[in-house]
Design an enzyme around this catalytic site. Structure first.
Site, PDB file in Angstrom:
ATOM      1  N   HIS A  50      -1.696  -0.091  -9.951  1.00  0.00           N
ATOM      2  CA  HIS A  50      -2.217  -1.124  -9.050  1.00  0.00           C
ATOM      3  C   HIS A  50      -2.638  -2.363  -9.847  1.00  0.00           C
ATOM      4  CE1 HIS A  50      -4.016  -1.427  -4.746  1.00  0.00           C
ATOM      5  NE2 HIS A  50      -3.674  -2.634  -5.190  1.00  0.00           N
ATOM      6  N   GLU A  75      -3.990   7.128  -4.743  1.00  0.00           N
ATOM      7  CA  GLU A  75      -4.033   6.449  -6.033  1.00  0.00           C
ATOM      8  C   GLU A  75      -5.187   7.012  -6.864  1.00  0.00           C
ATOM      9  OE1 GLU A  75      -4.257   2.209  -5.792  1.00  0.00           O
ATOM     10  OE2 GLU A  75      -2.503   2.043  -4.492  1.00  0.00           O
ATOM     11  N   ARG A  81       0.858  -1.179   0.000  1.00  0.00           N
ATOM     12  CA  ARG A  81       0.000   0.000   0.000  1.00  0.00           C
ATOM     13  C   ARG A  81       0.894   1.230   0.000  1.00  0.00           C
ATOM     14  NH1 ARG A  81      -3.202  -3.097  -1.386  1.00  0.00           N
ATOM     15  NH2 ARG A  81      -5.316  -3.520  -0.580  1.00  0.00           N
TER      16      ARG A  81
END
Length: 326
Positions: free
Chosen positions: A284, A265, A237
């Site tokens: 991601h 993000e 993360r």
């Protein structure tokens, strides 16, 4: 789960297999558990198959589902929807985190190998020059022979990365405060402190879940201690890493980075990391995508088959382990 998650993860073959295992409630999937239709379905449900976009299974939802005894999640973390009320009811929970760990570990291995050979930078230079380089002048810092790789946390993904690294000529370091010397020996890694991991690693790969105690765990002191031209890979993360400190280090040209996750993000359009040649940013994508979703569905189906036959889950999520899980 959300309609998009349902159509992505549970294809026609998976739904057919699911219907063979149990009495499947009428589709479409539920993404709002407060509607009259949802309440009618919940009233007769023994097991919920959940996925991305599942609303919280709070006390109000559980009151509408008096028969509910198990939750099988077709993704990784259950923190977003399995609430304290579920644990208090004694509901059994399973997660496909082990299946989702596979592509993340594969991505990580690929990036370790590619950055060790400086493939991305060399390809960019080759496209610009369109000439043959003098390969006999390659710096001795380039290559993967006896490169030192540091793994931060022996999570499901961290352990899978260690396994994938075994056939290669790497020295593998591990920092995880919950792993002892005996387990490290079984894993085939050298157990070191966090500071030593960052100081010695040619590549450091972050696999720590984001928990209250791990925010900015990889801080400025650790980043500044990394070897010149070392690589930081983050597939965990974004907030586990102090992004400001990392940005300063890569802009100064001291280290390189591969970031599949950022904080936030995506990054703001004007963030300097977008323009940094020694940073690879991916959206991601390390986790399950495309045909990899089938692996998630297959694991869920396997868990449901075990549960309905009375065997119990192979991949249970335990309440007492939540403090260590993403």
């Amino acid at each position: 789960m959300s309609p998009d998650a349902a159509s992505a993860v549970l294809g026609p073959e998976s739904l057919t297999a699911l219907a063979d295992l149990c009495d499947l409630a009428p589709l479409p999937a539920l993404d709002d558990l407060t509607t009259p239709r949802a309440r009618a379905v919940l009233a007769g449900v023994d097991l919920l198959v959940t996925g991305w976009g599942c609303p919280p299974l709070d006390a109000d939802v559980l009151r509408a589902a008096p028969r509910l005894r198990a939750v099988v999640h077709t993704a990784g973390s259950v923190r977003g929807h399995v609430t304290a009320a579920c644990w208090e009811r004694g509901i059994e929970v399973s997660s496909a985190a082990a299946a989702n760990a596979v592509p993340v570990a594969e991505y990580t291995l690929a990036m370790i190998l590619l950055t060790g050979k400086r493939v991305l930078e060399t390809a960019r230079e080759h496209r610009a020059s369109r000439t043959a380089p003098d390969w006999l002048r390659t710096p001795r810092t380039v290559g993967n022979h006896h490169r030192t790789v540091g793994i931060l946390s022996a999570s499901l993904i961290g352990r899978r990365v260690i396994e994938l690294l075994r056939p290669h000529d790497f020295e593998v370091l591990l920092h995880d405060p919950y792993v002892d010397a005996g387990e490290a020996a079984q894993l085939g890694v050298e157990l070191v402190g966090r500071a030593e991991l960052f100081r010695r690693g040619d590549t450091v790969s972050v696999h720590t879940p984001l928990l209250p105690g791990t925010r900015h765990l990889v801080g400025r002191n650790l980043i500044d201690s990394m070897r010149p031209d070392a690589v930081l890979i983050n597939t965990a993360r974004g907030a586990v890493v102090d992004q400001d400190a990392l940005t300063d280090a890569v802009l100064a040209g001291r280290i390189r980075a591969v970031l599949d996750v950022t904080d936030p993000e995506p990054l703001p359009p004007d963030h300097p990391l977008w323009r940094c040649d020694n940073v690879l940013l991916t959206p991601h994508l390390a986790g399950s995508q495309g045909n990899e979703w089938r692996r998630l569905a297959d694991l869920a189906l396997s868990e449901i088959a075990r549960w309905t036959s009375g065997e119990g889950f192979r991949h249970p999520v335990r309440r007492e382990r939540l403090a260590f899980l993403a």
